[in-house]
Design an enzyme around this catalytic site. Structure first.
Site, PDB file in Angstrom:
ATOM      1  N   LEU A  11       0.805  -1.224   0.000  1.00 48.38           N
ATOM      2  CA  LEU A  11       0.000   0.000   0.000  1.00 48.38           C
ATOM      3  C   LEU A  11       0.835   1.270   0.000  1.00 48.38           C
ATOM      4  CD1 LEU A  11      -2.816  -0.976   2.545  1.00 48.38           C
ATOM      5  CD2 LEU A  11      -2.949  -0.930   0.041  1.00 48.38           C
ATOM      6  N   GLY A  12       1.976   1.261   0.641  1.00 48.28           N
ATOM      7  CA  GLY A  12       2.789   2.475   0.671  1.00 48.28           C
ATOM      8  C   GLY A  12       3.837   2.416   1.762  1.00 48.28           C
ATOM      9  N   GLY A  14       5.828   4.996   4.739  1.00 52.90           N
ATOM     10  CA  GLY A  14       5.868   6.264   5.447  1.00 52.90           C
ATOM     11  C   GLY A  14       7.216   6.488   6.097  1.00 52.90           C
ATOM     12  N   SER A  15       7.255   7.463   7.004  1.00 51.86           N
ATOM     13  CA  SER A  15       8.510   7.817   7.658  1.00 51.86           C
ATOM     14  C   SER A  15       9.008   6.721   8.586  1.00 51.86           C
ATOM     15  CB  SER A  15       8.332   9.111   8.458  1.00 51.86           C
ATOM     16  OG  SER A  15       7.905  10.166   7.627  1.00 51.86           O
ATOM     17  N   VAL A  19       3.433  -0.210   4.668  1.00 55.81           N
ATOM     18  CA  VAL A  19       2.078  -0.696   4.930  1.00 55.81           C
ATOM     19  C   VAL A  19       1.663  -1.647   3.813  1.00 55.81           C
ATOM     20  CG1 VAL A  19      -0.314  -0.062   5.366  1.00 55.81           C
ATOM     21  CG2 VAL A  19       1.520   1.477   6.080  1.00 55.81           C
ATOM     22  N   LYS A  38       0.989  -2.274   9.241  1.00 58.62           N
ATOM     23  CA  LYS A  38       2.144  -1.386   9.238  1.00 58.62           C
ATOM     24  C   LYS A  38       3.313  -2.097   9.886  1.00 58.62           C
ATOM     25  CE  LYS A  38       3.551   3.329  10.419  1.00 58.62           C
ATOM     26  NZ  LYS A  38       3.089   4.636  10.951  1.00 58.62           N
ATOM     27  N   ASP A 137       1.906  16.046  12.177  1.00 59.99           N
ATOM     28  CA  ASP A 137       2.174  15.758  10.757  1.00 59.99           C
ATOM     29  C   ASP A 137       0.860  15.564  10.000  1.00 59.99           C
ATOM     30  OD1 ASP A 137       3.794  15.441   8.544  1.00 59.99           O
ATOM     31  OD2 ASP A 137       4.022  13.283   8.820  1.00 59.99           O
TER      32      ASP A 137
END
Length: 342
Positions: A11-12, A14-15, A19, A38, A137
């Site tokens: 899915l992606g 992040g920092s 995920v 995650k 954020d």
């Protein structure tokens, strides 16, 4: 017997981790359950532990992404044998707000949808701030979109950068003062790097402005010049195309004095949002309805370095400050027609 687990898709990232979408199939043949998992490496353990701790405090809040299970990290090993930690969360079938805007012409959302989304974000922030935390954020990439009848629900996610009110950032420096995602940051966070509730309201203003215009805040400014503009207490320009009532809302979010922005609760009562619904509907939204999910496209991964969040360290917080609120109850207006995604 444990349910069968199938990896569906990436899915992606992040920092503080990546995920994936995972499908759980029960042995009794019941419908599969989809979860967004995650995963973080050992070096980001503290961030993931902080995130799930904050999410456990916000359990049941309708405008905050929810976790499955008992809100504990699951320990596992990756393909190379390294230890990793996981959180299992509800899956946003429509991706995030960035991907939703990308599906609209010129990335501009209908005004009714913008108002609804702003309310949902503020409802989430009321809960976050009431527990003494600042998200730090807030941006479209961290706002997940869930299908809900003929419309959508928006939920705040990714609390890896969140801090208690009054915490300072170890990464703050005079020549690199960004604490968060630069184009959504408030001037005071650039000046001092301190987490205060008002900085989330500035970020909300940036998001609402982007939903109206279709372009990111400070899109016409070079990244190297952004810090100096924020240090001069400048705000993103609000074009004439933004309706007057929405302009006043944005001017409140972008107030130079953080105290003049009020609170998330105050902004829920702003005329820009208040006119469409009864008061009890505006300030509600803290229970979870049944949710049916389906698989759709994953949110797009941003490659803009200005949209990457910075890491902070925990410093003992200052006690949060509260002030009494004066609420004026206005007669309700007839609800506008609900929006339909096109």
């Amino acid at each position: 017997m444990q349910p069968k687990t199938d990896f569906v898709k990436f899915l992606g990232k992040g920092s503080y981790g990546s995920v994936d979408l995972v499908k759980y199939i029960e042995n009794d043949g019941s419908c599969p359950v989809y979860a967004a998992v995650k995963t973080s490496e050992c070096e980001d353990y503290d961030s993931l532990r902080r995130e799930i701790h904050i999410l456990s405090k916000l359990k049941g809040c309708r405008s905050i992404v929810q976790c499955y299970g008992n809100y504990k990290l699951e320990e596992d090993f990756d393909d190379e044998g390294f230890r990793v930690y996981k959180i299992f969360m509800e899956y946003a079938a429509e991706g995030n707000l960035t991907s939703l805007m990308d599906s609209y012409k010129d990335r501009r959302l209908p005004e009714t949808m913008i108002k609804d989304f702003a309310r949902m974000i503020l409802q989430g922030l009321v809960s976050v701030h009431s527990h003494g935390y600042v998200h730090c954020d807030l941006k479209p990439d961290n706002l997940l979109v869930f299908p809900c009848r003929q419309s959508y629900e928006l939920k705040i996610s990714d609390f890896g950068s969140s801090r208690k009110v009054g915490e300072h950032a170890d990464c703050w420096e005079v020549d690199s003062p960004f604490v968060g995602t630069p184009i959504y940051m408030s001037p005071e966070s650039v000046h001092s790097g301190v987490a205060e509730k008002a900085l989330d309201l500035w970020s909300l203003g940036c998001i609402v402005l982007e939903m109206f215009t279709g372009v990111s805040p400070w899109s016409d400014v070079d990244f190297d010049d952004l810090a100096s503009l924020l240090l001069d207490w400048k705000a993103p320009e609000i074009p004439e195309s933004v309706p007057c009532h929405a302009r006043k809302f944005l001017e409140t979010c972008f107030a130079r004095n953080p105290k003049e922005r009020g609170s998330a609760y105050d902004l829920l009562l702003h005329p820009f949002l208040r006119g469409e619904q009864k008061m009890e509907n505006v300030i509600s939204g803290f229970s979870l309805p049944p949710l049916k999910l389906k698989i759709r496209r994953a949110p797009k991964k941003s490659t803009d370095t200005s949209k990457k969040a910075m890491k902070l360290k925990i410093i003992p917080p200052k006690p949060p400050q509260f002030k009494p609120l004066k609420v004026k109850i206005m007669p309700p207006k007839t609800p506008a027609s609900s929006f339909i995604h096109v």
